[in-house]
Motif scaffolding. Structure first.
Motif, PDB file in Angstrom:
ATOM      1  N   ASN A  66       0.797  -1.271  -0.101  1.00 20.58           N
ATOM      2  CA  ASN A  66      -0.138  -0.091  -0.123  1.00 20.58           C
ATOM      3  C   ASN A  66       0.838   1.210  -0.080  1.00 20.58           C
ATOM      4  OD1 ASN A  66      -2.751  -0.331  -0.234  1.00 20.58           O
ATOM      5  ND2 ASN A  66      -3.350  -0.351   1.905  1.00 20.58           N
ATOM      6  N   GLU A  67       2.063   0.972   0.237  1.00 13.64           N
ATOM      7  CA  GLU A  67       2.933   2.263   0.277  1.00 13.64           C
ATOM      8  C   GLU A  67       3.002   3.036  -1.231  1.00 13.64           C
ATOM      9  OE1 GLU A  67       6.718   1.439   2.139  1.00 13.64           O
ATOM     10  OE2 GLU A  67       5.934   1.624   4.177  1.00 13.64           O
ATOM     11  N   ILE A  68       2.825   2.295  -2.110  1.00  7.96           N
ATOM     12  CA  ILE A  68       2.554   2.604  -3.492  1.00  7.96           C
ATOM     13  C   ILE A  68       1.755   3.981  -3.610  1.00  7.96           C
ATOM     14  CG2 ILE A  68       0.863   1.104  -4.573  1.00  7.96           C
ATOM     15  CD1 ILE A  68       4.280   2.102  -6.217  1.00  7.96           C
ATOM     16  N   PHE A  69       0.750   3.844  -2.635  1.00  4.73           N
ATOM     17  CA  PHE A  69      -0.301   4.702  -2.733  1.00  4.73           C
ATOM     18  C   PHE A  69       0.183   6.139  -1.896  1.00  4.73           C
ATOM     19  CE2 PHE A  69      -2.841   0.994  -3.725  1.00  4.73           C
ATOM     20  CZ  PHE A  69      -2.890   1.435  -5.019  1.00  4.73           C
ATOM     21  N   ASN A  70       1.144   6.142  -1.231  1.00  3.77           N
ATOM     22  CA  ASN A  70       1.906   7.422  -0.459  1.00  3.77           C
ATOM     23  C   ASN A  70       1.985   8.396  -1.496  1.00  3.77           C
ATOM     24  OD1 ASN A  70       1.504   5.654   1.555  1.00  3.77           O
ATOM     25  ND2 ASN A  70       3.671   5.590   2.216  1.00  3.77           N
ATOM     26  N   TYR A 116       2.255  -4.104  -9.472  1.00  2.00           N
ATOM     27  CA  TYR A 116       1.222  -3.555  -8.494  1.00  2.00           C
ATOM     28  C   TYR A 116      -0.114  -3.413  -8.963  1.00  2.00           C
ATOM     29  CZ  TYR A 116       5.133  -1.904  -5.720  1.00  2.00           C
ATOM     30  OH  TYR A 116       6.242  -2.205  -4.632  1.00  2.00           O
ATOM     31  N   LYS A 117      -0.653  -3.974 -10.137  1.00  5.23           N
ATOM     32  CA  LYS A 117      -1.923  -3.873 -10.549  1.00  5.23           C
ATOM     33  C   LYS A 117      -2.958  -4.784  -9.771  1.00  5.23           C
ATOM     34  CE  LYS A 117      -1.470  -7.367 -14.154  1.00  5.23           C
ATOM     35  NZ  LYS A 117      -1.551  -7.515 -15.699  1.00  5.23           N
ATOM     36  N   SER A 118      -2.293  -5.662  -9.106  1.00  2.00           N
ATOM     37  CA  SER A 118      -3.341  -6.600  -8.140  1.00  2.00           C
ATOM     38  C   SER A 118      -3.829  -5.664  -7.103  1.00  2.00           C
ATOM     39  CB  SER A 118      -2.667  -7.527  -7.556  1.00  2.00           C
ATOM     40  OG  SER A 118      -1.399  -7.392  -6.994  1.00  2.00           O
ATOM     41  N   THR A 119      -3.606  -4.290  -6.983  1.00  3.67           N
ATOM     42  CA  THR A 119      -4.030  -3.417  -5.789  1.00  3.67           C
ATOM     43  C   THR A 119      -5.264  -2.803  -6.187  1.00  3.67           C
ATOM     44  OG1 THR A 119      -2.875  -1.611  -6.610  1.00  3.67           O
ATOM     45  CG2 THR A 119      -1.773  -2.772  -5.247  1.00  3.67           C
ATOM     46  N   ASN A 120      -5.623  -3.035  -7.673  1.00  3.50           N
ATOM     47  CA  ASN A 120      -6.533  -2.246  -8.039  1.00  3.50           C
ATOM     48  C   ASN A 120      -7.156  -2.880  -9.380  1.00  3.50           C
ATOM     49  OD1 ASN A 120      -8.364   0.403  -8.042  1.00  3.50           O
ATOM     50  ND2 ASN A 120      -7.263   0.811  -9.667  1.00  3.50           N
ATOM     51  N   TYR A 121      -6.887  -3.624 -10.184  1.00  2.00           N
ATOM     52  CA  TYR A 121      -7.307  -3.842 -11.418  1.00  2.00           C
ATOM     53  C   TYR A 121      -7.670  -5.468 -11.290  1.00  2.00           C
ATOM     54  CZ  TYR A 121      -6.339   0.416 -13.480  1.00  2.00           C
ATOM     55  OH  TYR A 121      -6.387   1.949 -13.781  1.00  2.00           O
ATOM     56  N   SER A 122      -8.961  -5.712 -11.895  1.00  2.00           N
ATOM     57  CA  SER A 122      -9.590  -6.998 -11.756  1.00  2.00           C
ATOM     58  C   SER A 122      -9.159  -8.047 -10.932  1.00  2.00           C
ATOM     59  CB  SER A 122      -8.797  -7.896 -12.953  1.00  2.00           C
ATOM     60  OG  SER A 122      -9.316  -7.221 -14.396  1.00  2.00           O
ATOM     61  N   VAL A 123      -9.340  -7.283  -9.523  1.00  3.23           N
ATOM     62  CA  VAL A 123      -9.154  -7.949  -8.301  1.00  3.23           C
ATOM     63  C   VAL A 123     -10.679  -7.429  -7.264  1.00  3.23           C
ATOM     64  CG1 VAL A 123      -6.787  -8.052  -8.277  1.00  3.23           C
ATOM     65  CG2 VAL A 123      -7.605  -5.935  -7.202  1.00  3.23           C
ATOM     66  N   LEU A 148      -8.753   7.969  -5.027  1.00  4.24           N
ATOM     67  CA  LEU A 148      -8.832   9.018  -3.863  1.00  4.24           C
ATOM     68  C   LEU A 148      -7.577   8.994  -2.904  1.00  4.24           C
ATOM     69  CD1 LEU A 148     -12.504   7.892  -2.757  1.00  4.24           C
ATOM     70  CD2 LEU A 148     -11.861   9.809  -4.372  1.00  4.24           C
ATOM     71  N   SER A 149      -6.799   8.139  -2.906  1.00  6.74           N
ATOM     72  CA  SER A 149      -5.594   8.049  -2.071  1.00  6.74           C
ATOM     73  C   SER A 149      -5.034   9.499  -1.717  1.00  6.74           C
ATOM     74  CB  SER A 149      -4.880   6.909  -2.364  1.00  6.74           C
ATOM     75  OG  SER A 149      -5.309   5.680  -2.313  1.00  6.74           O
ATOM     76  N   ILE A 150      -4.340  10.181  -2.930  1.00  3.53           N
ATOM     77  CA  ILE A 150      -3.520  11.216  -2.474  1.00  3.53           C
ATOM     78  C   ILE A 150      -4.183  12.547  -2.854  1.00  3.53           C
ATOM     79  CG2 ILE A 150      -1.560   9.746  -2.985  1.00  3.53           C
ATOM     80  CD1 ILE A 150      -1.453  11.231  -5.799  1.00  3.53           C
ATOM     81  N   MET A 151      -5.480  12.577  -2.975  1.00  4.33           N
ATOM     82  CA  MET A 151      -6.190  13.772  -3.441  1.00  4.33           C
ATOM     83  C   MET A 151      -6.049  15.041  -2.555  1.00  4.33           C
ATOM     84  SD  MET A 151      -9.622  12.735  -5.377  1.00  4.33           S
ATOM     85  CE  MET A 151      -9.278  11.808  -7.138  1.00  4.33           C
ATOM     86  N   ALA A 152      -6.000  14.751  -1.231  1.00  5.47           N
ATOM     87  CA  ALA A 152      -6.033  15.944  -0.297  1.00  5.47           C
ATOM     88  C   ALA A 152      -4.441  16.583  -0.366  1.00  5.47           C
ATOM     89  CB  ALA A 152      -5.885  15.546   1.203  1.00  5.47           C
ATOM     90  N   VAL A 153      -3.487  16.091  -0.892  1.00  8.71           N
ATOM     91  CA  VAL A 153      -2.107  16.301  -0.886  1.00  8.71           C
ATOM     92  C   VAL A 153      -2.099  16.845  -2.262  1.00  8.71           C
ATOM     93  CG1 VAL A 153       0.491  15.788  -0.861  1.00  8.71           C
ATOM     94  CG2 VAL A 153      -1.021  15.015   1.044  1.00  8.71           C
ATOM     95  N   ARG A 154      -2.487  16.225  -3.322  1.00  2.00           N
ATOM     96  CA  ARG A 154      -2.564  16.345  -4.637  1.00  2.00           C
ATOM     97  C   ARG A 154      -3.088  17.871  -4.986  1.00  2.00           C
ATOM     98  NH1 ARG A 154      -4.550  12.661  -9.191  1.00  2.00           N
ATOM     99  NH2 ARG A 154      -6.562  13.601  -8.444  1.00  2.00           N
TER     100      ARG A 154
END
Length: 493
Positions: free
Chosen positions: A312-316, A338-345, A476-482
Motif C-alpha cells: 500500500n505504500e505505492i499509494f503514499n 502492483y496492478k493487483s492492488t486495483n485492477y481485476s481484483v 482517492l488516496s492522495i487527493m488531499a495532498v495533490r
C-alpha cells in the motif's frame, strides 16, 4: 493568418465570493470560432464585448476538483481568495459520486483517513471525522471498529463537503457541460503572447446556449467514461448496461425478472473486478429464486486485491516522485507488479462470500443460481427479438482451447468493464491541437501540460496521468495532498 475573433455579450462574472449565481452567466452566440477549434465550435465572428478573465476555471466538480476547492478554502488567506475569480463547471445538476455503484453494504476500499483534508491538515473542518461529528455519528462510527466506511456514507461525506464549498464560496456552476478548450486569437490581445485559454460550455439541458469564459489557469478534471468492449453493439438496448449505471437500473432489472416466466430470467455480468463481484452478490440476493446469474471473465479465477501494508505504500503521496522519475519501461513494469492492488481484483471478504455461495449450491436440494464462467473470451454480442422479448446473445471462446465456442442467451447483460480515462481529455483538448497535439500531450510532475512557449495561460489535467504518475492518479488516496500541490502552483505559493 490570424482570425479576428470576438466574444458576444459580457462573459459571466463569478468569483469565490460573488453573490450572483454562476449559472446565470451570459451566453456567447450558439458557437464560437478559434484558430484551432473543432468544427462543431466554429461560427462567423461573434462580437467582442467586455470580458474579465478568470484566474482559475476547473472543469468538472467530482472528487479531484473537490479536493482543489477544499485546498483553496483551507490554505489561501480569505483576503487573497476574495481577490481571485474562480469557477468550477459541472455538467450534473448536483454533486454525486458513482451513484450507480452505491450498493447497500458496499464499503470503501481506502481508509477514511485518506479523506479530502486529513493527510494535508488534520485540523481542517473538511475531514471525515468532522463530518461524523457534525452528523452526530462520531462515537457510533468508532464503535464499528473499522477504517472503511460504507460507500454511500462516504458519498454523503463528499456531498457535505461540496455543499460547504458552495456555501462558503459560491464558486460552482452546476448544469454546465464543457465542450472544449481553445485559444482566441484576436486584436483584443496586443502581444504575441497568449494570456488566456477559452473555455466553451453549454447548458446541460439546453445545448443551444453556449458560453465562453477566458481563464489564466485551467484544470481539467472531467472524470472517466464507462467503457464497453469493442464487441458490444454501438447502439445499446435497454437490456445492456454498464456497471456505472447499475443501481439506477436495478429496480427495472428486478421488475423484469419478477415478470419473467418459463425457464427463468438469466443475467450475465462481464468482468472480474470488485464492481462485477458486488453486482453478482447483489443480484444473487435480490433476484427471484427462478433467476440465474453468470459471472463471465477471462482469468482462470477471481483474485484477491492486495491491500497489505508494504504494498500500500505505492499509494503514499511521496511515491509519485519516484514513479514519475522512472523511464517509461520501468513504470510499465511497476504497473504490472502492483496492478493487483486495483485492477481485476476483489476484496478477500467478498471473494469468500461468493465462494461460499457457489459451494452451498452443491448441497442436496439446492439450485445452482450462480455460475462462474472463467477462461472465457467474449467475442460477439448480439441482440435479437425472441417471441416479443429482447434477448442478448453472447459468443464465448475458451481462452486456452480456441476451438471451444459457446453461445449463451441472456435477458440482461451488465458490463463491469472499466472506464476510458483519456477519451474525454482528448476531446476537450482537440481545440488546442496547434499548441498541444492530443497525441503528444506531455504532463510534468506537477500535472501541468506543456504548451507552446507563446502560451502564457496554464493548463493542468487530473485523472489521466496513471501512466506517468502511478496507480494513485485516478484513486482517492492522495487527493488531499495533490489538491494542495495544484493550488500552490496556480497561485504561486
Amino acid at each position: 493568418m490570424k482570425q479576428e475573433i470576438a466574444l458576444k455579450n459580457a462573459i459571466a462574472a463569478s468569483d469565490l465570493h460573488d453573490s450572483s449565481s454562476p449559472a446565470s452567466s451570459s451566453s456567447v452566440s450558439d458557437s464560437c470560432s478559434s484558430a484551432s477549434s473543432p468544427t462543431d465550435l466554429t461560427s462567423p465572428e461573434p462580437e467582442l464585448a467586455g470580458a474579465t478573465p478568470y484566474d482559475l476555471i476547473v472543469v468538472g466538480f467530482g472528487p479531484a476538483s473537490l479536493s482543489i476547492a477544499i485546498a483553496i478554502l483551507d490554505t489561501l488567506a480569505p483576503e487573497f481568495r476574495r481577490s481571485q475569480r474562480i469557477l468550477f463547471l459541472e455538467k450534473k445538476s448536483e454533486f454525486s459520486w458513482h451513484g450507480g455503484m452505491l450498493l447497500p453494504h458496499a464499503r470503501m476500499q481506502i481508509s477514511f483517513i485518506k479523506d479530502f483534508a486529513t493527510m494535508r491538515d488534520p485540523t481542517s473542518k473538511f475531514t471525515f471525522m468532522n463530518y461524523l461529528h457534525t452528523k452526530g455519528r462520531l462515537l457510533d462510527f468508532v464503535n464499528l471498529g473499522t477504517f472503511y466506511p460504507l460507500r454511500e456514507e462516504y458519498e454523503d461525506y463528499m456531498r457535505w463537503c461540496a455543499e460547504m464549498v458552495q456555501q462558503d464560496a459560491e464558486c460552482v456552476a452546476y448544469g454546465e457541460t464543457v465542450v472544449g478548450l481553445s485559444v482566441l486569437e484576436q486584436e483584443y490581445f496586443t502581444t504575441e503572447k497568449i494570456p488566456h485559454l477559452a473555455v466553451t460550455s453549454v447548458r446541460t439541458h439546453d445545448p443551444a446556449r453556449r458560453t465562453i469564459r477566458l481563464a489564466r489557469n485551467v484544470v481539467l478534471c472531467p472524470g472517466a467514461r464507462p467503457q464497453f468492449p469493442s464487441c458490444f453493439p454501438p447502439e445499446l438496448t435497454s437490456r445492456i448496461s454498464h456497471s456505472a449505471e447499475f443501481m439506477h437500473k436495478s429496480s427495472e432489472l428486478i421488475a423484469l425478472a419478477s415478470q419473467s416466466s418459463g425457464a427463468g430470467f438469466a443475467v450475465a455480468v462481464i468482468g472480474a473486478g470488485q464492481s462485477a463481484a458486488e453486482i453478482v452478490h447483489y443480484l444473487h440476493a435480490n433476484l427471484p429464486l427462478a433467476s440465474h446469474i453468470d459471472m463471465i471473465f477471462q482469468a482462470g479465477a477471481l483474485r484477491p486485491s492486495d491491500d497489505s501494508p508494504f504494498v500500500n505504500e505505492i499509494f503514499n503521496p511521496e511515491a509519485v516522485d519516484g514513479i514519475y522519475s522512472l523511464s517509461d519501461d520501468r513504470r510499465r513494469a511497476m504497473f504490472d507488479e502492483y496492478k493487483s492492488t486495483n485492477y481485476s481484483v476483489v476484496r478477500s471478504d467478498l471473494l469468500e462470500t461468493l465462494y461460499a455461495t457457489v459451494y452451498e449450491q452443491k448441497l442436496p436440494g439446492r439450485t445452482a443460481r450462480l455460475g462462474m464462467k472463467n477462461l472465457q473470451i467474449l467475442e460477439e454480442v448480439n441482440v435479437i427479438d425472441k417471441q416479443g422479448s429482447e434477448k442478448v446473445i453472447l459468443k464465448l471462446r475458451d481462452r486456452y482451447n480456441s476451438g471451444q465456442i459457446e453461445t449463451a442467451e441472456y435477458d440482461f447483460v451488465i458490463a463491469a468493464t472499466g472506464y476510458d480515462k483519456s477519451a474525454i481529455f482528448t476531446e476537450l483538448l482537440s481545440g488546442l491541437n496547434r499548441y498541444v497535439p492530443a497525441s503528444e500531450v506531455t504532463v510534468d510532475r506537477g500535472y501541468r501540460v506543456k504548451l507552446e512557449e507563446n502560451v502564457e495561460a496554464r493548463l493542468w489535467v487530473q485523472g489521466c496521468n496513471e501512466a506517468t504518475h502511478g496507480l494513485s492518479d485516478t484513486l482517492l488516496s492522495i487527493m488531499a495532498v495533490r489538491g494542495k500541490e495544484i493550488v500552490d502552483q496556480i497561485f504561486d505559493k
